[in-house]
Design a protein around this motif. Structure first.
Motif, short mmCIF file in Angstrom:
data_model
loop_
_atom_site.label_atom_id
_atom_site.label_comp_id
_atom_site.label_asym_id
_atom_site.label_seq_id
_atom_site.Cartn_x
_atom_site.Cartn_y
_atom_site.Cartn_z
N ASP A 105 0.88 -1.17 0.00
CA ASP A 105 0.00 0.00 0.00
C ASP A 105 0.91 1.22 0.00
O ASP A 105 1.69 1.41 0.93
CB ASP A 105 -0.90 0.01 1.24
N LYS A 106 0.84 2.03 -1.05
CA LYS A 106 1.78 3.16 -1.12
C LYS A 106 1.51 4.23 -0.07
O LYS A 106 2.34 5.09 0.14
CB LYS A 106 1.83 3.75 -2.53
N GLN A 107 0.37 4.15 0.62
CA GLN A 107 0.06 5.09 1.70
C GLN A 107 0.05 4.38 3.05
O GLN A 107 -0.58 4.87 4.00
CB GLN A 107 -1.30 5.75 1.44
N ALA A 108 0.73 3.24 3.17
CA ALA A 108 0.72 2.45 4.41
C ALA A 108 1.16 3.30 5.60
O ALA A 108 2.08 4.11 5.51
CB ALA A 108 1.63 1.24 4.27
N THR A 109 0.47 3.13 6.70
CA THR A 109 0.77 3.87 7.93
C THR A 109 1.41 2.92 8.94
O THR A 109 1.41 1.70 8.76
CB THR A 109 -0.51 4.47 8.54
N ALA A 110 1.92 3.47 10.02
CA ALA A 110 2.57 2.67 11.07
C ALA A 110 1.62 1.61 11.61
O ALA A 110 2.04 0.49 11.91
CB ALA A 110 3.07 3.58 12.18
N ASP A 111 0.34 1.93 11.73
CA ASP A 111 -0.64 0.97 12.25
C ASP A 111 -0.79 -0.26 11.35
O ASP A 111 -1.16 -1.33 11.81
CB ASP A 111 -2.01 1.63 12.41
N GLN A 112 -0.50 -0.09 10.06
CA GLN A 112 -0.64 -1.20 9.11
C GLN A 112 0.64 -2.03 9.02
O GLN A 112 0.66 -3.04 8.34
CB GLN A 112 -0.99 -0.65 7.73
N LYS A 113 1.69 -1.60 9.68
CA LYS A 113 2.99 -2.25 9.55
C LYS A 113 3.31 -3.07 10.79
O LYS A 113 4.24 -2.78 11.52
CB LYS A 113 4.06 -1.19 9.30
N MET A 114 2.55 -4.13 11.01
CA MET A 114 2.72 -4.95 12.21
C MET A 114 3.62 -6.16 11.99
O MET A 114 4.24 -6.64 12.91
CB MET A 114 1.36 -5.41 12.72
N VAL A 115 3.68 -6.69 10.79
CA VAL A 115 4.48 -7.87 10.48
C VAL A 115 5.64 -7.43 9.58
O VAL A 115 5.46 -6.60 8.70
CB VAL A 115 3.62 -8.94 9.76
N MET A 116 6.80 -8.01 9.80
CA MET A 116 7.97 -7.69 8.97
C MET A 116 7.62 -7.93 7.50
O MET A 116 7.12 -9.00 7.14
CB MET A 116 9.14 -8.59 9.40
N PRO A 117 7.88 -6.96 6.65
CA PRO A 117 7.51 -7.10 5.23
C PRO A 117 8.61 -7.81 4.43
O PRO A 117 9.68 -8.10 4.94
CB PRO A 117 7.40 -5.65 4.77
N ASN A 118 8.32 -8.04 3.16
CA ASN A 118 9.36 -8.45 2.23
C ASN A 118 10.33 -7.28 2.12
O ASN A 118 9.94 -6.12 2.26
CB ASN A 118 8.77 -8.72 0.85
N TRP A 119 11.58 -7.60 1.85
CA TRP A 119 12.53 -6.51 1.69
C TRP A 119 13.68 -6.96 0.80
O TRP A 119 13.86 -8.14 0.53
CB TRP A 119 13.04 -5.99 3.03
N PHE A 120 14.42 -5.98 0.32
CA PHE A 120 15.59 -6.27 -0.50
C PHE A 120 16.67 -5.26 -0.15
O PHE A 120 16.41 -4.23 0.48
CB PHE A 120 15.26 -6.23 -2.00
N SER A 121 17.88 -5.59 -0.55
CA SER A 121 18.98 -4.64 -0.45
C SER A 121 19.71 -4.69 -1.78
O SER A 121 19.45 -5.55 -2.61
CB SER A 121 19.91 -4.98 0.72
N GLU A 165 6.19 -0.53 -15.91
CA GLU A 165 5.76 0.87 -16.00
C GLU A 165 4.61 1.15 -15.02
O GLU A 165 4.60 2.17 -14.33
CB GLU A 165 5.33 1.16 -17.44
N LYS A 166 3.68 0.21 -14.92
CA LYS A 166 2.54 0.38 -13.99
C LYS A 166 3.00 0.35 -12.54
O LYS A 166 2.52 1.13 -11.71
CB LYS A 166 1.49 -0.70 -14.24
N ILE A 167 3.91 -0.57 -12.23
CA ILE A 167 4.41 -0.66 -10.86
C ILE A 167 5.14 0.63 -10.48
O ILE A 167 4.95 1.18 -9.40
CB ILE A 167 5.33 -1.89 -10.66
N GLN A 168 5.97 1.13 -11.38
CA GLN A 168 6.70 2.37 -11.10
C GLN A 168 5.72 3.52 -10.86
O GLN A 168 5.89 4.29 -9.91
CB GLN A 168 7.65 2.71 -12.25
N ALA A 169 4.70 3.61 -11.69
CA ALA A 169 3.73 4.70 -11.55
C ALA A 169 2.91 4.58 -10.27
O ALA A 169 2.42 5.58 -9.75
CB ALA A 169 2.80 4.72 -12.77
N ASN A 170 2.79 3.36 -9.75
CA ASN A 170 1.95 3.14 -8.58
C ASN A 170 2.77 2.81 -7.33
O ASN A 170 2.29 2.15 -6.43
CB ASN A 170 0.95 2.01 -8.88
N SER A 171 4.02 3.27 -7.31
CA SER A 171 4.90 3.04 -6.15
C SER A 171 5.34 4.36 -5.55
O SER A 171 5.38 5.38 -6.23
CB SER A 171 6.15 2.26 -6.57
N ARG A 172 5.67 4.27 -4.28
CA ARG A 172 6.13 5.46 -3.56
C ARG A 172 7.37 5.09 -2.75
O ARG A 172 7.33 4.17 -1.94
CB ARG A 172 5.02 5.94 -2.64
#
Length: 187
Positions: A105-121, A165-172
C-alpha cells in the motif's frame, strides 16, 4: 433557333439520363460505420538498460518488485503481487546496509505495519530478496538475483515492461524523514 435550343435541351437530358443510369449500375461498396470507440494502443517499450536503472531509483526498485512478485513463489512475495493501493518502499539502515521494505500500500501507515515485510537490499550488481516467514524462528527466505538477470527477464516480454511501467507509476519511495514518521517499530 428554337429547334436548336430544343435539341440542346433534349441532348442534355439524354446525357444526364445516361450518366445517372451508369452510376446506378456501378457496384456499391458498403462503408464500415465509424465508431468512437478508442483503439487499444499497443506501445512498444524500449528495452530496459542498466543505465536507466541506475539513473532512476524508483524504476530500479519497481523492476526488483516486478521480478520478485513474478518469480519467487516461496515466501510472501506473492501476497503483494497485485495490491490495489500500490507499493510503498521504505528504506531502513541496518548494520551499515540499507534495507528496502516493500509494503502492499503506497500510503501504508505505522498501524498497518505490524508484520515484517518483504525486503531487498542492493550491493554491487546483486539484489538479495528477503521474505520473512512467520513460523520460521525468525529466518528469512532469501533469493539472490543479479541486476543483469532482472534486466534480461524484463526485456524478454513487452507485457513485463508494461507491468514495470505500472508498478513504477503506482509506487512510492519514502524519504528518510517519512520513514521515521511511518515506522511502527525499530527493525
Amino acid at each position: 433557333m428554337r429547334i436548336l435550343v430544343k435539341l440542346v435541351i433534349v441532348g442534355l437530358l439524354l446525357v444526364g439520363t445516361f450518366l445517372f443510369s451508369y452510376k446506378a449500375q456501378q457496384p456499391v461498396t458498403p462503408r464500415k460505420p465509424q465508431t468512437n470507440v478508442p483503439r487499444s494502443k499497443k506501445t512498444n517499450h524500449d528495452p530496459l538498460t542498466t543505465k536507466q536503472l541506475y539513473d532512476n531509483q524508483l524504476l530500479y526498485f519497481a523492476a526488483i518488485i516486478n521480478y520478485a512478485t513474478s518469480n519467487i513463489t516461496d515466501g510472501r512475495w506473492q501476497e503483494i503481487k497485485h495490491p490495489s493501493n500500490g507499493w510503498q518502499i521504505e528504506p531502513h539502515l541496518v548494520s551499515g546496509t540499507t534495507r528496502y521494505f516493500v509494503w502492499p500500500d503506497k500510503q501504508a501507515t505505522a498501524d498497518q505495519k505490524m508484520v515484517m515485510p518483504n525486503w531487498f537490499s542492493v550491493s554491487d550488481n546483486v539484489v538479495p530478496l528477503h521474505s520473512f516467514i512467520i513460523h520460521s524462528g525468525g529466518q528469512d527466505v532469501v533469493h539472490e538475483i543479479s541486476v543483469q538477470e532482472i534486466i534480461h527477464w524484463h526485456n524478454q516480454s513487452q507485457v513485463r515492461l508494461q507491468r514495470l511501467e505500472k508498478i513504477q507509476a503506482n509506487s512510492r519511495l519514502l524519504t528518510p524523514n517519512e520513514t521515521k514518521k511511518t515506522s511502527s517499530t525499530n527493525r
